[in-house]
Enzyme design. Sequence first.
Site, PDB file in Angstrom:
ATOM      1  CB  CYS A  94      17.778  10.012  -6.755  1.00  0.00           C
ATOM      2  SG  CYS A  94      18.010   9.932  -4.965  1.00  0.00           S
ATOM      3  NE  ARG A 128      18.074   6.296   2.599  1.00  0.00           N
ATOM      4  CZ  ARG A 128      19.136   6.583   1.859  1.00  0.00           C
ATOM      5  NH1 ARG A 128      20.328   6.676   2.387  1.00  0.00           N
ATOM      6  NH2 ARG A 128      19.022   6.759   0.561  1.00  0.00           N
ATOM      7  CG  HIS A 192      14.052   6.855  -7.321  1.00  0.00           C
ATOM      8  ND1 HIS A 192      15.242   6.522  -7.920  1.00  0.00           N
ATOM      9  CD2 HIS A 192      14.369   7.366  -6.097  1.00  0.00           C
ATOM     10  CE1 HIS A 192      16.236   6.795  -7.092  1.00  0.00           C
ATOM     11  NE2 HIS A 192      15.739   7.311  -5.981  1.00  0.00           N
TER      12      HIS A 192
HETATM   13  N1  GLN Z   1      23.134   8.127  -2.539  1.00  0.00           N
HETATM   14  C1  GLN Z   1      22.267   9.208  -2.607  1.00  0.00           C
HETATM   15  C2  GLN Z   1      21.575   9.605  -1.316  1.00  0.00           C
HETATM   16  O1  GLN Z   1      21.254   8.768  -0.482  1.00  0.00           O
HETATM   17  C3  GLN Z   1      21.273   8.926  -3.697  1.00  0.00           C
HETATM   18  C4  GLN Z   1      20.291   7.849  -3.366  1.00  0.00           C
HETATM   19  C5  GLN Z   1      19.393   7.502  -4.503  1.00  0.00           C
HETATM   20  O2  GLN Z   1      19.726   7.668  -5.676  1.00  0.00           O
HETATM   21  N2  GLN Z   1      18.236   6.961  -4.172  1.00  0.00           N
HETATM   22  O3  GLN Z   1      21.348  10.777  -1.160  1.00  0.00           O
END
Ligand code: GLN
Length: 240
Positions: A94, A128, A192
């Site tokens: 990520c 998101r 993750h």
């Molecule tokens: N900051 C990045 C995004 O929101 C990565 C987020 C994350 O590592 N979960 O795209």
Amino acid sequence: MELKICHLYPDILNLYGDRGNILCMQKRLAWRGIDVSVEGVSIGESLKASDYDILFVGGGQDFEQEVLLADLEGEKTAEIKAAIEDGVTTLAICGGYQMLGQYYKTWDGQQCDFTGALDLYTIGSKDRMIGNYMYECEELGVNVVGFENHSGKTYLGSSVRPIGKVLAGYGNNGEDHMEGARYKNVYATYSHGCLLPKNPAICDFLLKTALEHKYGSAELEPLPDVLEKAAHDRMEARLK
Ligand code: GLN
């Protein structure tokens, strides 16, 4: 035989149990009698990437990614790029995946110039992309189950290839139905901390790659993986 793992920015980039991927690698090596050591390298500490067999970098919020920019620039970027070009096995998750690309423009317009180790870039969006998801790993012929949570949409250049097609969820950008990036021995993904525990085939693939890079050839004894398979299959069935 021994593998040395470097956990980059362990105190800054570590969301949703990303460190579980390191524990999984340690455990699966130990079960086969292979030694393993893990060292963290964070802000202000020098990185000699060629000392390691596996580089691991987890995820982080936009804030954390901005915090480490100054530290990443220069020497660390050069070390990471050289190691990747030399074929060091690298797992990036990520925010760490985005960090291996050229840049990340956050949804509120902050420009984060990253390493450029991989030919890709990321643009933040207001929506998101969150949830359990699933994608195909074409190379290994397995469906990977994972958890994603990002606002960044990642777009790949021509010198990297996706890991595979998204079967459920968003993946790289929610538009082209592709997930992750592969380049040399880099496996970069939005999945993750549960990635390796729930997908032992991916873990063993990375370990084998690292052992082969170090020792020329390597065979990993198969493990029973009863619980791992049950966890994987249950999530796969939910996402189908
Ligand atoms: N900051 C990045 C995004 O929101 C990565 C987020 C994350 O590592 N979960 O795209």
